[in-house]
Design an enzyme around this catalytic site. Structure first.
Site, PDB file in Angstrom:
ATOM      1  N   GLU A 172      -1.988   9.333  -2.535  1.00 23.97           N
ATOM      2  CA  GLU A 172      -2.878  10.413  -2.102  1.00 23.97           C
ATOM      3  C   GLU A 172      -3.880  10.826  -3.188  1.00 23.97           C
ATOM      4  OE1 GLU A 172      -0.348  13.498  -0.537  1.00 23.97           O
ATOM      5  OE2 GLU A 172       0.535  12.155   0.949  1.00 23.97           O
ATOM      6  N   ASN A 213      -1.413   4.365  -1.696  1.00 27.37           N
ATOM      7  CA  ASN A 213      -0.957   4.896  -0.417  1.00 27.37           C
ATOM      8  C   ASN A 213      -1.698   6.193  -0.122  1.00 27.37           C
ATOM      9  OD1 ASN A 213       1.017   4.773   1.786  1.00 27.37           O
ATOM     10  ND2 ASN A 213       2.036   6.503   0.824  1.00 27.37           N
ATOM     11  N   HIS A 249       0.340   9.288   9.654  1.00 29.62           N
ATOM     12  CA  HIS A 249       0.829  10.542  10.247  1.00 29.62           C
ATOM     13  C   HIS A 249      -0.190  10.936  11.323  1.00 29.62           C
ATOM     14  CE1 HIS A 249       3.990  10.970   7.300  1.00 29.62           C
ATOM     15  NE2 HIS A 249       3.117  10.869   6.309  1.00 29.62           N
ATOM     16  N   GLU A 277       4.174   5.324   6.733  1.00 31.22           N
ATOM     17  CA  GLU A 277       4.851   6.602   7.002  1.00 31.22           C
ATOM     18  C   GLU A 277       4.586   7.061   8.434  1.00 31.22           C
ATOM     19  OE1 GLU A 277       4.015   9.598   4.034  1.00 31.22           O
ATOM     20  OE2 GLU A 277       3.942   8.127   2.406  1.00 31.22           O
ATOM     21  N   ASP A 279       4.515   8.604  11.888  1.00 27.75           N
ATOM     22  CA  ASP A 279       5.080   9.505  12.888  1.00 27.75           C
ATOM     23  C   ASP A 279       3.915   9.992  13.742  1.00 27.75           C
ATOM     24  OD1 ASP A 279       3.934  11.538  11.227  1.00 27.75           O
ATOM     25  OD2 ASP A 279       5.861  11.902  10.270  1.00 27.75           O
TER      26      ASP A 279
END
Length: 358
Positions: A172, A213, A249, A277, A279
Site C-alpha cells: 500500500e 501489493n 477488496h 486479498e 472479498d
C-alpha cells in the site's frame, strides 16, 4: 506440472476411458440387466482441486487465533493450497520493540502449511500501518531508518527463508491519484526506499518471489497507473521484483470491467499478478439477489485471473463472514466471504469454482 495437476489429468483420462468402455459394452451386451452403480464422483470437490486443475493456487488469510477451532482449521487445510498470515507476520507482531523479535505466530502458520502441503505467503515486510510506535513515531533520521528497515527485512525474511513462497515486500505505497503515500518510509527515505526494500528482501531470501501489493488497483486507473510505472521503472533498474498483488477488496456489483485487461498489461512487463486479498462485500442484510450477484462477481474476478497465463493464483481474505474484517471497517456492510457465519458454503464458493473453469 505439479503432482496434483498430474493426478487430476490421470483421473480425467481414466474417466474418459471408462466412459468409452461403458458405451462399447452396452452395444455388445444389451440383453444383460442394468447393474446399479455408484453416483458420479464430483471431480472438483474443493477450491484447491479446482485451482490446481487450472494450474493455479487458491489461498486464504489465516487468523492465528482460530487455528485451534476444528471447523476453521479443517476448511483451511482442505480447501486451500496457499495460506497468508493475516496479522502475525506484520511489523507490530514480529518486532514490537526494537531488536526484540517474536516469530511464534509465523512459525505456527508455517507448521500448519507444511502439515497440509501448502505454500506460505508472507505478509508484509514494509507497510505504513500496524507499525509499532517506535518506528512510526521514532523520529529517526534517514540513515537510522534505512538501517531499521533493512535490519527488519533481513531478520524477518531471513528467519523464514526457504519456508515462504511469496513476500509482500512493500504494501500500500500509493495514494488514489497515483502519487506516493506519505508514509514514514516515503517522507524520510524518499522514492528509493521501495527499490531498497526489494533488494534487502532478495538478499535475505533469494528463493522467495517478491511482490508489491495494493488495493483499488484492480482496474485501469490513476492508482494502478502509478504502480505500473513504478514496476516498469524497478525492472529497468534491475530491482528483483517478481509480482504485483491486486488486493481485490471489492463491492458486490462493482467489479471493474477492465480487470483482465489490467492483469494482462502487468504480466506483459514480465511479472506475475496474484489476486491477494479477495472479498466482495455488500450492504447488509444480505438476500438471495445480493448473494447471486456476489456469486457472479467472484466468478468474474477469478475467471479474469484464469484467463491470463501470468496470473498465478487467487487468495480470499478470510474464510467465513463471522471472522471478516469488513464489518469493523465498513459499518453496515459485510457478508464478503465464501462461507457464511455458520461456516456453510455460500453461492460465492461455487462462483470461485466456476471461475477456475470447473
Amino acid at each position: 506440472m505439479s503432482p496434483h495437476v498430474r493426478k487430476a489429468a490421470v483421473v480425467a483420462a481414466a474417466g474418459t476411458l471408462v466412459a468409452g468402455l461403458a458405451i462399447y459394452g452396452s452395444a455388445q451386451a444389451q440383453e444383460e440387466p442394468v447393474q446399479p452403480h455408484d453416483p458420479p464422483v464430483t471431480q472438483q470437490s474443493t477450491l484447491r482441486a479446482a485451482a490446481e486443475a487450472s494450474g493455479r493456487f487458491v489461498g486464504t488469510a489465516i487468523n492465528d487465533g482460530l487455528l485451534s477451532d476444528p471447523t476453521y482449521s479443517s476448511i483451511a487445510s482442505s480447501e486451500f493450497s496457499s495460506v497468508t498470515a493475516e496479522n502475525v507476520m506484520k511489523w507490530e507482531a514480529v518486532q514490537p520493540s526494537q531488536g526484540s523479535f517474536d516469530f511464534s505466530g509465523g512459525d505456527r502458520l508455517v507448521d500448519f502449511a507444511q502439515a497440509n502441503d501448502q505454500q506460505v505467503w508472507g505478509h508484509t515486510l514494509v507497510w505504513h500501518s500496524q507499525l509499532p510506535g517506535w518506528v512510526s513515531g521514532g523520529g529517526f533520521g534517514a540513515d537510522e531508518l534505512r538501517g531499521v528497515m533493512n535490519d527488519h527485512i533481513a531478520e524477518v525474511a531471513g528467519h523464514f527463508a526457504g519456508e515462504v513462497a511469496y513476500w509482500d515486500v512493500v504494501n500500500e505505497a500509493f495514494n488514489e491519484d497515483g502519487t506516493r503515500r506519505q508514509s514514514v518510509f516515503q517522507t524520510t527515505l524518499g522514492d528509493g526506499y521501495i527499490a531498497e526494500a526489494f533488494r534487502a528482501a532478495d538478499a535475505a531470501d533469494p528463493n522467495a518471489k517478491l511482490c508489491i501489493n495494493d488495493y483499488n488497483i484492480e482496474g485501469v486507473n490513476a492508482k494502478s497507473d502509478g504502480v505500473y510505472e513504478l514496476v516498469s521503472s524497478l525492472l529497468d533498474q534491475g530491482v528483483p521484483i517478481d509480482c504485483v498483488g491486486f488486493q481485490s477488496h471489492l463491492i458486490v456489483g462493482q467489479v471493474p470491467g477492465d480487470l483482465q485487461q489490467n492483469i494482462e498489461r502487468f504480466t506483459e512487463l514480465g511479472v506475475e499478478v496474484v489476486l491477494t486479498e479477495i472479498d466482495i462485500r455488500m450492504t447488509m442484510p444480505s438476500d438471495a439477489a445480493k448473494l447471486e450477484q456476489q456469486r457472479q462477481d467472484y466468478e468474474t474476478v477469478v475467471a479474469a485471473c484464469t484467463a491470463v497465463p501470468g496470473c498465478a493464483g487467487a487468495t480470499v481474505w478470510g474464510i467465513s463472514d463471522r471472522d471478516s474484517w469488513v464489518p469493523d471497517v465498513f459499518p453496515g456492510e459485510g457478508a464478503a466471504c465464501p462461507w457464511d457465519e455458520n461456516y456453510q458454503r455460500k453461492p460465492a464458493y461455487d462462483g470461485i469454482v466456476a471461475g477456475f473453469g470447473s
